[in-house]
Design an enzyme around this catalytic site. Sequence first.
Site, PDB file in Angstrom:
ATOM      1  N   ASP B  33       0.821  -1.211   0.000  1.00 30.42           N
ATOM      2  CA  ASP B  33       0.000   0.000   0.000  1.00 30.42           C
ATOM      3  C   ASP B  33       0.852   1.257   0.000  1.00 30.42           C
ATOM      4  O   ASP B  33       0.360   2.356  -0.178  1.00 30.42           O
ATOM      5  CB  ASP B  33      -0.891   0.025   1.254  1.00 30.42           C
ATOM      6  CG  ASP B  33      -1.802  -1.183   1.291  1.00 30.42           C
ATOM      7  OD1 ASP B  33      -2.395  -1.490   0.247  1.00 30.42           O
ATOM      8  OD2 ASP B  33      -1.896  -1.826   2.351  1.00 30.42           O
ATOM      9  N   HIS B  34       2.116   1.087   0.275  1.00 31.56           N
ATOM     10  CA  HIS B  34       3.008   2.243   0.409  1.00 31.56           C
ATOM     11  C   HIS B  34       4.147   2.059  -0.569  1.00 31.56           C
ATOM     12  O   HIS B  34       5.216   1.582  -0.205  1.00 31.56           O
ATOM     13  CB  HIS B  34       3.530   2.322   1.852  1.00 31.56           C
ATOM     14  CG  HIS B  34       4.252   3.604   2.156  1.00 31.56           C
ATOM     15  ND1 HIS B  34       5.543   3.849   1.754  1.00 31.56           N
ATOM     16  CD2 HIS B  34       3.858   4.706   2.843  1.00 31.56           C
ATOM     17  CE1 HIS B  34       5.923   5.051   2.190  1.00 31.56           C
ATOM     18  NE2 HIS B  34       4.931   5.586   2.843  1.00 31.56           N
ATOM     19  N   PHE B  35       3.991   2.358  -1.846  1.00 29.41           N
ATOM     20  CA  PHE B  35       2.736   2.780  -2.457  1.00 29.41           C
ATOM     21  C   PHE B  35       2.422   1.778  -3.565  1.00 29.41           C
ATOM     22  O   PHE B  35       3.363   1.120  -4.040  1.00 29.41           O
ATOM     23  CB  PHE B  35       2.887   4.187  -3.046  1.00 29.41           C
ATOM     24  CG  PHE B  35       3.215   5.233  -2.014  1.00 29.41           C
ATOM     25  CD1 PHE B  35       2.202   5.836  -1.286  1.00 29.41           C
ATOM     26  CD2 PHE B  35       4.529   5.591  -1.760  1.00 29.41           C
ATOM     27  CE1 PHE B  35       2.500   6.819  -0.340  1.00 29.41           C
ATOM     28  CE2 PHE B  35       4.824   6.556  -0.804  1.00 29.41           C
ATOM     29  CZ  PHE B  35       3.807   7.159  -0.090  1.00 29.41           C
ATOM     30  N   VAL B  40       8.112   1.424  -1.273  1.00 27.19           N
ATOM     31  CA  VAL B  40       9.248   1.958  -0.514  1.00 27.19           C
ATOM     32  C   VAL B  40       8.941   1.887   0.977  1.00 27.19           C
ATOM     33  O   VAL B  40       7.794   2.052   1.396  1.00 27.19           O
ATOM     34  CB  VAL B  40       9.590   3.424  -0.890  1.00 27.19           C
ATOM     35  CG1 VAL B  40      10.194   3.489  -2.283  1.00 27.19           C
ATOM     36  CG2 VAL B  40       8.371   4.324  -0.783  1.00 27.19           C
TER      37      VAL B  40
END
Lengths: 129, 164
Positions: B33-35, B40
């Site tokens: 989800d990041h991203f 990262v």
Amino acid sequence: MPSEEEILSKVQETLIDALGVDDDEVGPEATLVGDLGAESIDFLDIVFRLEKAFDVKIPRGELFPENLASKDAGFIKDGIVTLEGLDELRAKIPHADIDKLAADPKVENIQDLFTVDMMCKFMVNKLGS
Amino acid sequence: MRWFWVDRFVEFKSGESATSIKNVSLAEEHLHDHFPGFAVMPGSLILEGLAQTGGILLGEKNNFEHIVILAKVPKIKFHSFACPGDQLRYHAELIESSDEGGRVTCTAHVGERLVAEAEIIFAHLDNMDESMSQSIDQKNFVFSMGLMSILDVDTLSQAVNTDS
């Protein structure tokens, strides 16, 4: 021993770094909590930085005594610092301007004892002794 | 998932400095989800890894007798990213320590590349003023909740690598 100007300049630098404030905010009269927004943990940070900047040890509570307004101390009545309380503060923090507090001895004004000038006076005494 | 943001210590100089590593893996849920499409490691978790490295360095100096908590981050600067497959190397130096807490400066690198640098202040919660120390269970929740098993990894790794 550094001159008083040098001490002021180092103290100001310390506060700029520790509190992220601008150099025009740290005049001698500025209060750490009210004007510069210092919180409890910042006092620990400030002491660490002063020790480093001046190469001295500052024992806990010597520069910034804790629990000044605690109920147990018995120096406060109806939200006002008593005469005994003021004497106690004079003994405990001789580097602070207690006379100013005495003029308006409300409990909430105790924190205003912690000023840039108070820190400088402390450092002058510390380095002189 | 457990709150370990360091995989292993690779160097430990008591009271002076510590170096640890963290392998970033796509198995970590949050990286999806990041991203999306740009995995990262969140900066906040890099900071946590630095704080765990520095916090254990400070804790060890006092034989883990104090409850060491992250109190303030006066400075943090991110220069670059860490992505899956990278190995982050966290280095912390203990600059100050007292009864009340301590201060470390630290860096995070991937290889030679500087990813982040920070300054972290820790407080000894058990030594703070009464209002704070009374509000906590005196049990040392920082070092009694398994964080110390990071140090066991070091021993395990030495044993495994010596045998082979």
